[in-house]
Design a protein around this motif. Sequence first.
Motif: not given
Length: 174
Positions: A146, A163, A166
């Motif tokens: 990511g 995140g 993600k």
Amino acid sequence: MTDKPFLYVVVCAAGVAADVSRLIDRAQERNWEVGVIATPVARDGFFDAAAVAAQTGRPIRSAWRTPGEPRPFPAPDAVVVAPATFNTINKWAAGVADTLALGTLCEAAGLGVPIAVLPCVAGALAAHPAYRDSLTRLRGMGVRFGDPYEGDPEPDGTRPEFGWGKALDLLRRD
């Protein structure tokens, strides 16, 4: 036993690890069974290990099993490393397996288990040539990354959201 796929979440010692329960929530919402493996430093104060163990229904792993001790987790269907630190990424790429977390990552990569990584590395460290080489090596092994997270404060003093979701998106095969 469950028919759910099993996800290993490897947690490293970065401040955002305090919110690893967010990743576990999202994984459980997507029908994953979750087991957490933490680096020794992460386990000792970077997140609430008792709360995470209660959330997953499994102990947090950080140490090797003794001979004859049963495996506490089934084999992984996938692995997420979040947050992934400079140290862990470099040692893993070099094949160093001096902790359970690193040994698990080296083995999972060798078995072709899908692995998603959310780096949490300061910009100055990310500029180091060894780190860039490590990313190249791990990507060449099929590891999915990511966007990097530096965690620098916004002008108002808050930090951007890590995140977590993600990582699960990176595991999807399109």
